[in-house]
Design a protein around this motif. Sequence first.
Motif, mmCIF file in Angstrom:
data_model
loop_
_atom_site.group_PDB
_atom_site.id
_atom_site.type_symbol
_atom_site.label_atom_id
_atom_site.label_comp_id
_atom_site.label_asym_id
_atom_site.label_seq_id
_atom_site.Cartn_x
_atom_site.Cartn_y
_atom_site.Cartn_z
ATOM 1 N N PRO A 260 0.804 -1.228 0.000
ATOM 2 C CA PRO A 260 0.000 0.000 0.000
ATOM 3 C C PRO A 260 0.831 1.269 0.000
ATOM 4 C CG PRO A 260 -0.924 -1.598 1.514
ATOM 5 C CD PRO A 260 0.413 -2.151 1.069
ATOM 6 N N ALA A 261 2.023 1.220 0.599
ATOM 7 C CA ALA A 261 2.868 2.416 0.668
ATOM 8 C C ALA A 261 3.352 2.846 -0.714
ATOM 9 C CB ALA A 261 4.061 2.164 1.583
ATOM 10 N N LEU A 262 3.382 1.897 -1.652
ATOM 11 C CA LEU A 262 3.872 2.212 -2.998
ATOM 12 C C LEU A 262 2.756 2.561 -3.973
ATOM 13 C CD1 LEU A 262 6.529 -0.640 -3.447
ATOM 14 C CD2 LEU A 262 6.903 1.719 -2.655
ATOM 15 N N MET A 263 1.510 2.326 -3.563
ATOM 16 C CA MET A 263 0.408 2.478 -4.506
ATOM 17 C C MET A 263 0.166 3.921 -4.927
ATOM 18 S SD MET A 263 -2.420 -0.201 -3.026
ATOM 19 C CE MET A 263 -2.255 -1.972 -3.277
ATOM 20 N N SER A 264 0.418 4.830 -4.036
ATOM 21 C CA SER A 264 0.159 6.234 -4.376
ATOM 22 C C SER A 264 1.328 7.125 -4.002
ATOM 23 C CB SER A 264 -1.111 6.725 -3.663
ATOM 24 O OG SER A 264 -0.952 6.641 -2.266
ATOM 25 N N ASN A 265 2.550 6.582 -4.069
ATOM 26 C CA ASN A 265 3.704 7.391 -3.674
ATOM 27 C C ASN A 265 4.029 8.489 -4.671
ATOM 28 O OD1 ASN A 265 4.675 5.727 -5.661
ATOM 29 N ND2 ASN A 265 6.284 4.773 -4.426
ATOM 30 N N TRP A 266 3.312 8.503 -5.795
ATOM 31 C CA TRP A 266 3.498 9.620 -6.734
ATOM 32 C C TRP A 266 3.138 10.955 -6.079
ATOM 33 C CZ3 TRP A 266 -1.086 12.151 -7.356
ATOM 34 C CH2 TRP A 266 -2.276 11.425 -7.175
ATOM 35 N N GLN A 267 2.325 10.909 -5.007
ATOM 36 C CA GLN A 267 1.964 12.146 -4.309
ATOM 37 C C GLN A 267 3.168 12.786 -3.623
ATOM 38 O OE1 GLN A 267 -2.033 11.990 -2.213
ATOM 39 N NE2 GLN A 267 -1.666 9.799 -2.482
ATOM 40 N N GLN A 268 4.168 11.962 -3.319
ATOM 41 C CA GLN A 268 5.405 12.484 -2.708
ATOM 42 C C GLN A 268 6.495 12.724 -3.747
ATOM 43 O OE1 GLN A 268 3.809 9.594 -1.088
ATOM 44 N NE2 GLN A 268 2.722 11.274 -0.101
ATOM 45 N N GLY A 269 6.134 12.749 -5.018
ATOM 46 C CA GLY A 269 7.109 12.998 -6.067
ATOM 47 C C GLY A 269 7.952 11.783 -6.401
ATOM 48 N N ILE A 270 7.410 10.585 -6.203
ATOM 49 C CA ILE A 270 8.132 9.345 -6.489
ATOM 50 C C ILE A 270 7.554 8.719 -7.758
ATOM 51 C CG2 ILE A 270 8.749 7.048 -5.660
ATOM 52 C CD1 ILE A 270 10.021 9.277 -4.077
ATOM 53 N N ILE A 271 8.409 8.356 -8.688
ATOM 54 C CA ILE A 271 7.979 7.651 -9.888
ATOM 55 C C ILE A 271 8.094 6.158 -9.620
ATOM 56 C CG2 ILE A 271 8.381 7.281 -12.351
ATOM 57 C CD1 ILE A 271 9.642 10.034 -12.487
ATOM 58 N N ASN A 272 6.972 5.484 -9.543
ATOM 59 C CA ASN A 272 6.966 4.050 -9.287
ATOM 60 C C ASN A 272 7.080 3.318 -10.627
ATOM 61 O OD1 ASN A 272 6.663 1.463 -8.383
ATOM 62 N ND2 ASN A 272 4.576 1.722 -7.608
ATOM 63 N N MET A 273 8.225 2.697 -10.886
ATOM 64 C CA MET A 273 8.461 2.010 -12.152
ATOM 65 C C MET A 273 8.356 0.497 -12.022
ATOM 66 S SD MET A 273 11.623 4.275 -13.699
ATOM 67 C CE MET A 273 12.715 3.923 -12.308
ATOM 68 N N ASN A 274 7.891 0.028 -10.876
ATOM 69 C CA ASN A 274 7.881 -1.403 -10.606
ATOM 70 C C ASN A 274 6.946 -2.145 -11.560
ATOM 71 O OD1 ASN A 274 9.044 -3.419 -8.979
ATOM 72 N ND2 ASN A 274 7.126 -3.655 -7.858
ATOM 73 N N ASN A 275 7.509 -3.098 -12.314
ATOM 74 C CA ASN A 275 6.762 -3.921 -13.266
ATOM 75 C C ASN A 275 6.118 -3.129 -14.398
ATOM 76 O OD1 ASN A 275 7.286 -6.416 -11.968
ATOM 77 N ND2 ASN A 275 5.664 -6.001 -10.487
ATOM 78 N N LEU A 276 6.664 -1.958 -14.675
ATOM 79 C CA LEU A 276 6.194 -1.181 -15.812
ATOM 80 C C LEU A 276 7.160 -1.338 -16.976
ATOM 81 C CD1 LEU A 276 5.016 2.203 -14.236
ATOM 82 C CD2 LEU A 276 3.674 0.148 -14.708
#
Length: 315
Positions: free
Chosen positions: A234-250
């Motif tokens: 859950p901590a990674l699901m919306s971390n874009w709000q903190q300016g994080i680009i989640n590239m996991n499995n993309l």
Amino acid sequence: MSQRHSTRIRELFEKIQQNTATPEELRLFLELTEKEDQQETLPYQEWEQASPQQLPARLEQRILRKAAPKQPLLRRLLPYAAAAAVLLVAIRLLWPASTPQPATDWMTASTADGEIRTLRLPDSSVVTLNARSSIRYSFSSTGARTVYLQGQAYFDVRQDQHRPFVVHSGELSTQVLGTSFDVRSYPRETPRIAVLTGKVKVADPQGKSIVLAQGEQASYNTDNDHFISATADPALMSNWQQGIINMNNLTLQEVSAVLERWYSIKVVLETPGIGDYILSGTQANTSLNSTLESICFIFQLQYTQDGNTVLIRKK
């Protein structure tokens, strides 16, 4: 039939033939022509001389199954120029939940490239919009809380057992009572819903649905109308709000779309096949150059930038 009604029906029919009738006029046409005491004097002969607009057999039967019990006139009108009216009204009968209805109290909010915006909705729920996203919402004091989303947003929904909260995103609708969840629905990208707390029910136009609980997410394959569920932090699901680009499995193609929204650029993958490369991990949104350098280092790629266009290729 009164002379006034007869004249009005002819006026409406002419508008339908000319494709200038409004939805309200289409509905009025059906209401006026449905009355039993008026049908015998309707100008069927003139209408049948109009250019027919034959509907596909499956669509015609679907319309008739839904509306014919209440509207016997439908079968006589379907092949003629009034088919446009019948079709539009039937669509509203068949898919009322997926079609935005005109309203005077709709409110909108949007973000530009690289912008993240948080706002409080009328029911005190909070929504955070990712870059290049928009919502349209209408809340009444008694009915459902309805939101239409294009792009990506994080919702922290205020619980209300009597007023469901429904998010329409592309072909999907997500219904909750009180929870926090993330919805991604950008054009030409795979839709995804992720639940941080509580539960949601996600449904597609065909009636298929899936229930997601905390730590679960689902993507939707629009080619075969199929949900694919998985677990996630859950901590990674919306971390874009903190300016994080989640590239996991993309894929690199998917990450390129993210970069375009964050940095207002155009990414061109010059070497065939590199768009299918799978990335992992996260990247702090520090600068475009540092992000591109990290990506290129992993896959032995190189990039050049010409104005707002970034070209990525194999070395």
